[in-house]
Every structure is written in structure tokens, then in C-alpha cells.
Design a protein around this motif. Structure first.
Motif, PDB file in Angstrom:
ATOM      1  N   ILE A 177       0.829  -1.213   0.000  1.00  0.00           N
ATOM      2  CA  ILE A 177       0.000   0.000   0.000  1.00  0.00           C
ATOM      3  C   ILE A 177       0.856   1.253   0.000  1.00  0.00           C
ATOM      4  CG2 ILE A 177      -1.697   1.308   1.353  1.00  0.00           C
ATOM      5  CD1 ILE A 177      -2.734  -1.504   2.309  1.00  0.00           C
ATOM      6  N   LYS A 178       1.941   1.240   0.779  1.00  0.00           N
ATOM      7  CA  LYS A 178       2.789   2.447   0.857  1.00  0.00           C
ATOM      8  C   LYS A 178       3.440   2.781  -0.482  1.00  0.00           C
ATOM      9  CE  LYS A 178       3.747   3.198   5.696  1.00  0.00           C
ATOM     10  NZ  LYS A 178       4.608   4.025   6.518  1.00  0.00           N
ATOM     11  N   PRO A 200       8.896   0.789   3.491  1.00  0.00           N
ATOM     12  CA  PRO A 200       9.614  -0.364   4.055  1.00  0.00           C
ATOM     13  C   PRO A 200       9.865  -1.525   3.085  1.00  0.00           C
ATOM     14  CG  PRO A 200       7.340  -0.376   4.789  1.00  0.00           C
ATOM     15  CD  PRO A 200       7.501   0.844   3.941  1.00  0.00           C
ATOM     16  N   VAL A 201      10.253  -1.213   1.838  1.00  0.00           N
ATOM     17  CA  VAL A 201      10.606  -2.261   0.874  1.00  0.00           C
ATOM     18  C   VAL A 201      12.126  -2.325   0.832  1.00  0.00           C
ATOM     19  CG1 VAL A 201      10.472  -2.965  -1.553  1.00  0.00           C
ATOM     20  CG2 VAL A 201       8.508  -1.866  -0.476  1.00  0.00           C
ATOM     21  N   ILE A 234       9.715  -5.296  -4.828  1.00  0.00           N
ATOM     22  CA  ILE A 234      10.952  -4.623  -5.252  1.00  0.00           C
ATOM     23  C   ILE A 234      10.597  -3.191  -5.656  1.00  0.00           C
ATOM     24  CG2 ILE A 234      12.904  -4.623  -6.883  1.00  0.00           C
ATOM     25  CD1 ILE A 234      12.531  -7.624  -7.254  1.00  0.00           C
ATOM     26  N   MET A 235      11.357  -2.242  -5.151  1.00  0.00           N
ATOM     27  CA  MET A 235      11.132  -0.831  -5.488  1.00  0.00           C
ATOM     28  C   MET A 235      11.920  -0.502  -6.765  1.00  0.00           C
ATOM     29  SD  MET A 235      10.064   2.153  -4.097  1.00  0.00           S
ATOM     30  CE  MET A 235      10.159   1.966  -2.346  1.00  0.00           C
ATOM     31  N   PHE A 236      11.230   0.027  -7.778  1.00  0.00           N
ATOM     32  CA  PHE A 236      11.878   0.329  -9.063  1.00  0.00           C
ATOM     33  C   PHE A 236      12.313   1.798  -9.103  1.00  0.00           C
ATOM     34  CE2 PHE A 236      10.603  -3.762 -10.117  1.00  0.00           C
ATOM     35  CZ  PHE A 236      11.031  -4.128 -11.386  1.00  0.00           C
TER      36      PHE A 236
END
Length: 329
Positions: A177-178, A200-201, A234-236
Motif C-alpha cells: 500500500i505504501k 519499508p521495501v 521490489i522498489m523500481f
């Protein structure tokens, strides 16, 4: 910064004094209070903790909250009703359209594990409004049959997550969600770096490329498509290699001009870096790389300078990452 958060904290205290006078606020300068710093294991600054029912055991940590409004919501959700109970479509629409983002839980009944996980998540995401409903009419209006969490952005549904008892946990949902507070792919700069690290990723993938190159649009589309599949896992991030202010980031990953476009994965917890084995930034290569990383199969990438031509001419040999194993072992 510490100063900013201190001001937001004071503003929240001021407002909650009127709305919820039983919640007391205090601040401690731990540079002088060593015993308290040790007792509450304070490692980073500023740290905000909520003590409940007069107990000093196990206070609740308030992490990643930076605005007074979000802080007020966080405290209220910890001490009162967590989400708004929705009984009509009009009520649902009002919540969905009030802010940029809203999260609604659609349930068949309001007493099961899924509802509990949903409420726990709402406690940890004070940046956006949460509502839940067990109304058949409201579910039918949005065409929802199963227990489902829906994220709405600017009034439109952008993500549906079916909630099965025992399958999801609070942390996974919180992460997912974040990420909607950021774009699918976030371009790295001084302003966005703070937001990127707030979410928090712990797995970040970075695409290093000049944004004005001829191939940029095609590469970026592939990268964005992959980002949709790994949202919350995973944050892109996009790093423009033409931007000189990003120099420290290139250095950290050992990226040179001849390497771009380059793709790397970084695990924030361990600091481990991974290099995409394929050179071409295609959707297939990106997906393969991300899954091999998530399944623990990706090879660690140790950046190394090239072996100097005269490394063995002198009595003391010159070792770099690329010849270290071969020569030493």
C-alpha cells in the motif's frame, strides 16, 4: 531532518491536546539521558514511541511518519476506532474521493482473520484513509465478490488484493500500500530519495541510463511493465546518468559510462548488490532477474576495477577483485 520532525510533532501535540486531552506528549534529549536511551534501545534520531495504559514495557514504535496530519491519524488509530465502517455506496464514494489515495476493505463478514490483518495494516499506514464494509450492496456496486482490499487513486481503483485467511501478513500489505504514495518507477533525486527510503521495501532495483538517449523510451516502458509485477516486493528506481548530482550513486555501484544502460539490485538490509546478467533491458530479462533474486538464485556482484597491465612486474603483486581469487587461492 530532526528539526522538521520536531516541529511536526509539536504541531500534532497542539492539535491532539484539544481533540484527545488524555494523550500526553513529551520529548527527551537522549544525549543527556543515557539510561533512558539504553532502556528503550534508541539507535536513530528522532525516535517516537507511544506508551499505552501507563506501562513502560513494550512501547509502540512510530516509524516513517513525518507529517503532523499523519502523526495525528497514527495516534488516533492506536487509541480509538481504526477504520471507518462503510454502510452505503455514497459513504464509500465520499472516502474514495476525499484524498488522492484511499484504501477500502470489502468483506463478506466483519469477523475473520482477513479483517484483523486489514485493521493492523491501517494502523501502520496513517498517510491515507481506510474504510471497510460488509454491505452486499456496496460490494456489488464495485463488482467485488471475495474478501478484497482495493487501493483507489484519484477516485479510481488501481489495485485489488484478494485477502485469504492466513495468506497475507501485515508487513506485506503495508509495503504494498505504501508504494502507491510513489509512482510505479521513481526517478532518483534529492527530494525523492527521502520518500524512497521511507517505504519499508528492502529490495531496490535501479536502472542507470541517460534519459535523453534514443533508446530511453523503449527501455523505460519495459522497466515500467516489470515494475507493475513486482510492486511491494521490489522498489523500481530510475537513475539519470546525465545528472551530475547523482555521481555518488554511480560510484557506490561502480557504474561507468561504458556500462549504461545498467541494471542493479540492492538489498538495503545486507547492502548486497546484484548485476543483471543480460545486457539488454527487455521485459523478459528484467522479470527473470527479479525472480532469480527473490528466489535467492541471483549471483552477488562484486564491483572491481580492471586488472592493471603491470600487476605482476614488481615483488608486491597488485590485486583487484577480478584477479584476487585466482592469485591468492
Amino acid at each position: 531532518s530532526s528539526q522538521n520532525l520536531s516541529e511536526e510533532f509539536a504541531e500534532a501535540a497542539q492539535q491532539l491536546k484539544k481533540e484527545a486531552p488524555r494523550i500526553q506528549f513529551g520529548k527527551i534529549d537522549v544525549t543527556h539521558q543515557h539510561d533512558l536511551r539504553k532502556e528503550f534501545k534508541i539507535r536513530e534520531f528522532p525516535t517516537v514511541k507511544l506508551f499505552v495504559d501507563g506501562s513502560r514495557e513494550n512501547p509502540i514504535d512510530c516509524k516513517g511518519v513525518r507529517q503532523a496530519s499523519a502523526f495525528i491519524t497514527w495516534v488516533k488509530r492506536r487509541t480509538g476506532p481504526i477504520t471507518v465502517l462503510i454502510n452505503s455506496t455514497d459513504q464509500a464514494e465520499a472516502i474514495i474521493n476525499a484524498d488522492d489515495l484511499a484504501v477500502i476493505g470489502f468483506f463478506k463478514e466483519l469477523h475473520n482473520d482477513s479483517v484483523e490483518v486489514f485493521c493492523e495494516t491501517a494502523r501502520d499506514v496513517p498517510e491515507m484513509p481506510f474504510g471497510m464494509t460488509a454491505s452486499k450492496d456496496v460490494r456489488a456496486n464495485y463488482g467485488i465478490q471475495k474478501n478484497t482490499l482495493v487501493v483507489f487513486k484519484k477516485g479510481k481503483p488501481v489495485h485489488n488484493e484478494v485477502l485469504e485467511d492466513g495468506r497475507q501478513n501485515k508487513l506485506d500489505l503495508t509495503r504494498l500500500i505504501k508504494t502507491f504514495t510513489l509512482d510505479l518507477v521513481t526517478e532518483y533525486n534529492l527530494e525523492t530519495s527521502v520518500k524512497i527510503f521511507d517505504i519499508p521495501v528492502e529490495n531496490h532495483i535501479l536502472l542507470f541510463t541517460p534519459t535523453n538517449s534514443e533508446t530511453f523510451n523503449a527501455i523505460y516502458e519495459n522497466y515500467k511493465s516489470a515494475a507493475a509485477e513486482f510492486r511491494g516486493k521490489i522498489m523500481f528506481v530510475l537513475v539519470d546518468t546525465n545528472e551530475t548530482r547523482n555521481g555518488r550513486v554511480f560510484e557506490y555501484f561502480g557504474i561507468r559510462e561504458v556500462d549504461v544502460p545498467a541494471v542493479r539490485i540492492l538489498n538495503l538490509t545486507s547492502g548486497a548488490k546484484y548485476k543483471m546478467p543480460a545486457d539488454e533491458v527487455t521485459l523478459e530479462n528484467l522479470k527473470k532477474f527479479c525472480w532469480s533474486y527473490l528466489n535467492g538464485k541471483a549471483k552477488l556482484h562484486l564491483s572491481s576495477e580492471e586488472i592493471p597491465e603491470d600487476w605482476d612486474k614488481m615483488p608486491v603483486k597488485v590485486l583487484v577483485g577480478k584477479n584476487f581469487n585466482k592469485i591468492v587461492f
